[in-house]
Design an enzyme around this catalytic site. Structure first.
Site, PDB file in Angstrom:
ATOM      1  N   VAL A  74      -9.825   9.111 -32.187  1.00  0.00           N
ATOM      2  CA  VAL A  74     -10.904   9.299 -31.210  1.00  0.00           C
ATOM      3  C   VAL A  74     -12.120   8.559 -31.767  1.00  0.00           C
ATOM      4  O   VAL A  74     -12.634   8.920 -32.837  1.00  0.00           O
ATOM      5  CB  VAL A  74     -11.239  10.793 -31.017  1.00  0.00           C
ATOM      6  N   VAL A  75     -12.573   7.531 -31.082  1.00  0.00           N
ATOM      7  CA  VAL A  75     -13.553   6.643 -31.703  1.00  0.00           C
ATOM      8  C   VAL A  75     -14.465   6.001 -30.652  1.00  0.00           C
ATOM      9  O   VAL A  75     -14.019   5.670 -29.555  1.00  0.00           O
ATOM     10  CB  VAL A  75     -12.793   5.597 -32.568  1.00  0.00           C
ATOM     11  N   TYR A 114     -14.962  18.853 -32.297  1.00  0.00           N
ATOM     12  CA  TYR A 114     -13.706  19.332 -31.706  1.00  0.00           C
ATOM     13  C   TYR A 114     -13.828  20.793 -31.268  1.00  0.00           C
ATOM     14  O   TYR A 114     -13.192  21.201 -30.296  1.00  0.00           O
ATOM     15  CB  TYR A 114     -12.549  19.121 -32.680  1.00  0.00           C
TER      16      TYR A 114
END
Ligand SMILES: CC(C)(COP(=O)(O)OP(=O)(O)OC[C@H]1O[C@@H](n2cnc3c(N)ncnc32)[C@H](O)[C@@H]1OP(=O)(O)O)[C@@H](O)C(=O)NCCC(=O)NCCS
Length: 144
Positions: A74-75, A114
């Site tokens: 995830v970037v 998260y």
């Protein structure tokens, strides 16, 4: 406006993707563009976030389609961070996973992100990690 696509754009520049990882940053060394292409092509679900024509972020998940899924990579480019785009990427990714169990491991310090996406810490998660990630200073591993 940021657009999210869940299929692989044909014209994606994997060298630019490697630069997103480098600038975000995610990982201690530049990713090989061919390896990135292979990993995203082999993933069950992907999300690509665009600002106009520019790819600004992405994410991927592995999944068996029935029981289990795992989220990786995830970037987001740094200038787009902190604006809710990462959370939107996670929502677009999770929506594609037809399972009740989704796991991931966070870069140390990203757990709060998260948590905001609905994830909770597990008591018994265990892993075999490559020697680079297993170094104590990366902060990934606990003593047993
Ligand atoms: C991690 C990343 C994807 C988050 O995306 P983002 O767009 O910056 O995050 P968002 O703006 O969508 O944040 C969503 C929520 O998480 C919170 N949050 C974001 N990063 C956080 C962090 N490191 N710690 C605690 N909370 C965090 C935000 O405050 C926001 O809270 P809210 O819902 O109350 O408003 C992005 O910062 C990034 O690419 N970082 C570098 C690469 C990386 O570390 N990737 C994750 C690998 S595990």
């Amino acid at each position: 406006m940021i657009q999210y696509t869940t299929s692989l754009p044909a014209d994606i520049d994997w060298d630019a993707v490697a630069t997103i990882f480098e600038r975000a940053p995610l990982g201690s060394r530049r990713r090989d563009p061919n390896d990135l292409q292979q990993a995203f092509a082999a993933s069950y679900a992907v999300v690509y976030a665009y600002d106009g024509e520019t790819l600004i972020g992405l994410a991927r998940a592995l999944c068996d389609g029935v029981y289990q899924a795992a989220i990786y990579d995830v970037v987001l480019l740094p200038e787009y961070q902190g604006k809710g785009i990462g959370k939107a990427i996670m929502e677009h990714l999770c929506r594609q996973l037809p399972v009740d169990n989704i796991i991931l491991y966070a870069v140390p310090g990203r757990e709060g992100f998260y948590a905001r996406c609905g994830f909770v810490k597990m008591r018994t998660a265990m892993a075999v990690l490559n020697p680079n990630m297993a170094r104590p200073e990366t902060g990934y591993l606990d003593e047993i």
